[in-house]
Write a protein that holds these residues in place. Structure first.
Motif, PDB file in Angstrom:
ATOM      1  N   ASP A  15       0.853  -1.196   0.000  1.00 49.96           N
ATOM      2  CA  ASP A  15       0.000   0.000   0.000  1.00 49.96           C
ATOM      3  C   ASP A  15       0.883   1.238   0.000  1.00 49.96           C
ATOM      4  OD1 ASP A  15      -1.830   1.993   0.316  1.00 49.96           O
ATOM      5  OD2 ASP A  15      -2.689   1.233   2.192  1.00 49.96           O
ATOM      6  N   ARG A  16       0.881   1.986  -1.078  1.00 51.84           N
ATOM      7  CA  ARG A  16       1.719   3.176  -1.198  1.00 51.84           C
ATOM      8  C   ARG A  16       0.964   4.462  -0.859  1.00 51.84           C
ATOM      9  NH1 ARG A  16       5.064  -0.561  -1.272  1.00 51.84           N
ATOM     10  NH2 ARG A  16       6.332  -1.082  -3.113  1.00 51.84           N
ATOM     11  N   ALA A  17      -0.308   4.364  -0.512  1.00 49.37           N
ATOM     12  CA  ALA A  17      -1.112   5.574  -0.294  1.00 49.37           C
ATOM     13  C   ALA A  17      -0.557   6.436   0.832  1.00 49.37           C
ATOM     14  CB  ALA A  17      -2.564   5.185   0.000  1.00 49.37           C
ATOM     15  N   ILE A  18       0.009   5.817   1.860  1.00 51.83           N
ATOM     16  CA  ILE A  18       0.500   6.580   3.009  1.00 51.83           C
ATOM     17  C   ILE A  18       1.690   7.460   2.634  1.00 51.83           C
ATOM     18  CG2 ILE A  18       2.164   4.864   3.860  1.00 51.83           C
ATOM     19  CD1 ILE A  18       1.038   5.460   6.695  1.00 51.83           C
ATOM     20  N   PHE A  19       2.346   7.188   1.512  1.00 48.51           N
ATOM     21  CA  PHE A  19       3.502   7.975   1.085  1.00 48.51           C
ATOM     22  C   PHE A  19       3.113   9.134   0.163  1.00 48.51           C
ATOM     23  CE2 PHE A  19       4.890   3.608   1.823  1.00 48.51           C
ATOM     24  CZ  PHE A  19       5.858   3.806   2.785  1.00 48.51           C
ATOM     25  N   LYS A  20       1.883   9.153  -0.293  1.00 50.92           N
ATOM     26  CA  LYS A  20       1.466  10.134  -1.290  1.00 50.92           C
ATOM     27  C   LYS A  20       1.612  11.561  -0.801  1.00 50.92           C
ATOM     28  CE  LYS A  20      -2.540  11.512  -4.091  1.00 50.92           C
ATOM     29  NZ  LYS A  20      -3.959  11.204  -4.436  1.00 50.92           N
ATOM     30  N   ASP A  21       1.189  11.845   0.423  1.00 44.85           N
ATOM     31  CA  ASP A  21       1.227  13.218   0.929  1.00 44.85           C
ATOM     32  C   ASP A  21       2.642  13.716   1.182  1.00 44.85           C
ATOM     33  OD1 ASP A  21      -1.497  13.387   0.784  1.00 44.85           O
ATOM     34  OD2 ASP A  21      -1.851  13.013   2.913  1.00 44.85           O
ATOM     35  N   GLY A  22       3.625  12.839   1.161  1.00 50.71           N
ATOM     36  CA  GLY A  22       5.008  13.251   1.324  1.00 50.71           C
ATOM     37  C   GLY A  22       5.688  13.613   0.017  1.00 50.71           C
ATOM     38  N   LEU A  23       4.968  13.472  -1.098  1.00 52.33           N
ATOM     39  CA  LEU A  23       5.523  13.760  -2.414  1.00 52.33           C
ATOM     40  C   LEU A  23       4.743  14.879  -3.086  1.00 52.33           C
ATOM     41  CD1 LEU A  23       5.930  10.098  -3.752  1.00 52.33           C
ATOM     42  CD2 LEU A  23       7.722  11.550  -2.779  1.00 52.33           C
ATOM     43  N   VAL A  24       5.445  15.743  -3.818  1.00 50.83           N
ATOM     44  CA  VAL A  24       4.775  16.768  -4.602  1.00 50.83           C
ATOM     45  C   VAL A  24       4.042  16.076  -5.755  1.00 50.83           C
ATOM     46  CG1 VAL A  24       6.479  18.523  -3.983  1.00 50.83           C
ATOM     47  CG2 VAL A  24       6.784  17.192  -6.095  1.00 50.83           C
ATOM     48  N   PRO A  25       3.019  16.701  -6.329  1.00 51.98           N
ATOM     49  CA  PRO A  25       2.233  16.028  -7.380  1.00 51.98           C
ATOM     50  C   PRO A  25       3.071  15.459  -8.515  1.00 51.98           C
ATOM     51  CG  PRO A  25       1.084  17.984  -6.629  1.00 51.98           C
ATOM     52  CD  PRO A  25       2.427  17.995  -5.938  1.00 51.98           C
ATOM     53  N   ALA A  26       4.118  16.161  -8.939  1.00 50.41           N
ATOM     54  CA  ALA A  26       4.915  15.690 -10.078  1.00 50.41           C
ATOM     55  C   ALA A  26       5.663  14.401  -9.773  1.00 50.41           C
ATOM     56  CB  ALA A  26       5.898  16.771 -10.505  1.00 50.41           C
ATOM     57  N   ALA A  27       5.911  14.104  -8.501  1.00 50.76           N
ATOM     58  CA  ALA A  27       6.677  12.906  -8.122  1.00 50.76           C
ATOM     59  C   ALA A  27       5.789  11.720  -7.779  1.00 50.76           C
ATOM     60  CB  ALA A  27       7.577  13.232  -6.934  1.00 50.76           C
ATOM     61  N   ARG A  28       4.507  11.919  -7.609  1.00 53.67           N
ATOM     62  CA  ARG A  28       3.634  10.834  -7.155  1.00 53.67           C
ATOM     63  C   ARG A  28       3.517   9.662  -8.120  1.00 53.67           C
ATOM     64  NH1 ARG A  28      -0.928  14.879  -4.490  1.00 53.67           N
ATOM     65  NH2 ARG A  28       0.379  15.486  -2.686  1.00 53.67           N
ATOM     66  N   PRO A  29       3.649   9.851  -9.433  1.00 53.03           N
ATOM     67  CA  PRO A  29       3.620   8.669 -10.310  1.00 53.03           C
ATOM     68  C   PRO A  29       4.669   7.619  -9.979  1.00 53.03           C
ATOM     69  CG  PRO A  29       3.321  10.659 -11.604  1.00 53.03           C
ATOM     70  CD  PRO A  29       3.653  11.104 -10.205  1.00 53.03           C
ATOM     71  N   ALA A  30       5.758   8.010  -9.313  1.00 47.66           N
ATOM     72  CA  ALA A  30       6.792   7.035  -8.941  1.00 47.66           C
ATOM     73  C   ALA A  30       6.227   5.947  -8.036  1.00 47.66           C
ATOM     74  CB  ALA A  30       7.948   7.746  -8.250  1.00 47.66           C
ATOM     75  N   LEU A  31       5.172   6.254  -7.284  1.00 50.86           N
ATOM     76  CA  LEU A  31       4.607   5.263  -6.372  1.00 50.86           C
ATOM     77  C   LEU A  31       4.096   4.046  -7.123  1.00 50.86           C
ATOM     78  CD1 LEU A  31       2.663   7.617  -3.926  1.00 50.86           C
ATOM     79  CD2 LEU A  31       4.871   6.498  -3.539  1.00 50.86           C
ATOM     80  N   GLY A  32       3.634   4.251  -8.354  1.00 49.46           N
ATOM     81  CA  GLY A  32       3.128   3.137  -9.143  1.00 49.46           C
ATOM     82  C   GLY A  32       4.188   2.403  -9.931  1.00 49.46           C
ATOM     83  N   GLU A  33       5.411   2.917  -9.911  1.00 47.25           N
ATOM     84  CA  GLU A  33       6.488   2.333 -10.706  1.00 47.25           C
ATOM     85  C   GLU A  33       7.486   1.541  -9.874  1.00 47.25           C
ATOM     86  OE1 GLU A  33       6.714   2.500 -14.018  1.00 47.25           O
ATOM     87  OE2 GLU A  33       4.761   3.519 -14.034  1.00 47.25           O
ATOM     88  N   LEU A  34       7.286   1.486  -8.561  1.00 49.56           N
ATOM     89  CA  LEU A  34       8.256   0.828  -7.689  1.00 49.56           C
ATOM     90  C   LEU A  34       7.596  -0.278  -6.873  1.00 49.56           C
ATOM     91  CD1 LEU A  34      10.177   4.019  -6.511  1.00 49.56           C
ATOM     92  CD2 LEU A  34      11.050   2.242  -8.012  1.00 49.56           C
ATOM     93  N   GLY A  35       6.777  -1.076  -7.558  1.00 47.85           N
ATOM     94  CA  GLY A  35       6.040  -2.120  -6.851  1.00 47.85           C
ATOM     95  C   GLY A  35       6.914  -3.140  -6.166  1.00 47.85           C
TER      96      GLY A  35
END
Length: 363
Positions: A45-65
């Motif tokens: 679950d990567r949702a808890i990390f979302k608020d620690g990233l600026v919008p431009a960096a959030r796509p990385a959450l889906g690329e590091l499974g």
């Protein structure tokens, strides 16, 4: 594993002696109410990390499974130079060959301190490790070969005695002048790539770590009367009469860093989506404000030249380090002596700009 490193960088640029002992880790006091679901967050679950990233960096959450995930409890003693903890790490084999062991680095054992490991388990089965490289290497055997794409959960307790000197490796891991600098103070998964497991005793005059981008959920318990500054974003915090508990989410990041002192005072300012916080001992408020302003200007320049800084926070901490500055994910440590008379110090501005720049060319 180089693909992990390149993936997060692409998103940033484009969008003990060590002995096997009986358990020694000290849990938080029983009268402290914790947040029951924080360290129970699902491993993928990567949702808890979302608020620690600026919008431009959030796509990385889906690329590091397949990135490693650490769940760590870290308890700082009242004396500030003893730490106990518990770590669960989910490791996924992202290589094209089976692996029959996982390697961890125990860096305190070559940084003047002492790290001990106990209660080692692999998927709930107790295992006996091997050690190497002056007890800075922990080799964890797996019951069955870990095939490509498969994951394994590795649990261990650990304790660390922090050196009370900055003599080794610039004092990245040290308690000195009432400041605790806690770098590389948890068992860190080594990098596996085309060369195999990357492991060596690094020179004392350079950076000691080589790590993949990972995700960290860390619960820090510390004395109530100190200011704790960490990598990542504090998701929640609470206090009792004696201790404070911080639940921190950080990632993707190559390391987790913490500094704490009873003397820190905070200066803050905002740059776009990023909150910059500067921490110095009392009496250095002018330098602290200047550091935040310099970091803000550096973010503006580097954002325009490279890509948006990926995190929503950037912390600057004054420490007794013998280096002018040292970079960590989302946080930089600056040597305390250059704050005094900072406007006239020729090293001050260049050091801060240099360390901010490493957020693009390190993390």
């Amino acid at each position: 594993m180089k693909a992990f490193i390149a993936t997060f960088l692409t998103f940033s640029l484009v969008s003990f002696s060590c002995n096997f002992l009986t358990p020694t880790a000290t849990p938080p006091p029983s009268n402290v109410s914790d947040v029951p679901d924080f360290l129970d967050t699902a491993w993928h679950d990567r949702a808890i990390f979302k608020d620690g990233l600026v919008p431009a960096a959030r796509p990385a959450l889906g690329e590091l499974g397949g990135a490693s995930v650490y769940h760590i409890e870290m308890n700082i003693d009242d004396d500030l130079f003893h730490v106990t903890g518990t770590q669960d790490a989910l490791y996924t084999n992202n290589e094209d060959v089976p692996l029959d062991e996982v390697h961890f680095r125990l860096f305190p054992n070559i940084l003047g301190g002492k790290m001990q490991i106990s209660n080692l388990r692999v998927d709930e089965s107790t295992v006996q490790p091997r050690f190497g490289l002056q007890n800075s290497l922990l080799i964890v055997p797996l019951g069955e070969a870990l095939e490509p794409g498969e994951s394994v959960l590795i649990h261990m307790d650990f304790s660390v005695t922090i050196p009370q000197s900055v003599d080794l490796n610039y004092g990245v891991l040290a308690y000195d002048d009432e400041v605790l600098s806690l770098a590389h103070a948890y068992p860190m998964i080594a990098v596996y790539n085309s060369e195999g497991w990357n492991e060596e005793i690094p020179p004392q005059a350079g950076d000691v770590t080589f790590a993949d981008a990972s995700f960290y959920l860390v619960r820090v318990t510390a004395p109530r009367d100190v200011t704790v500054v960490t990598s990542g974003r504090t998701v929640s915090a609470e206090e009792t009469d004696q201790v404070q508990i911080l639940n921190v989410a950080s990632g993707p990041a190559r390391d987790f860093y913490l500094a704490t002192s009873p003397n820190y005072e905070e200066t803050a300012q905002i740059f776009g989506d990023v909150t910059i916080r500067s921490y110095t001992p009392k009496g250095l408020e002018e330098g602290s404000q200047a550091a935040a302003e310099i970091a803000s200007r550096a973010l503006e320049v580097f954002n325009a030249r490279y890509a948006p800084y990926p995190y929503t926070e950037l912390d600057i901490v004054a420490t007794p380090t013998l280096a002018l500055g040292i970079e960590y994910p989302g946080i930089i440590a600056i040597t305390s002596w250059i704050y005094d008379g900072s406007k006239a110090n020729p090293y001050f501005e260049s050091t801060i700009v240099h360390e901010v720049g490493h957020q693009w060319f390190y993390n």
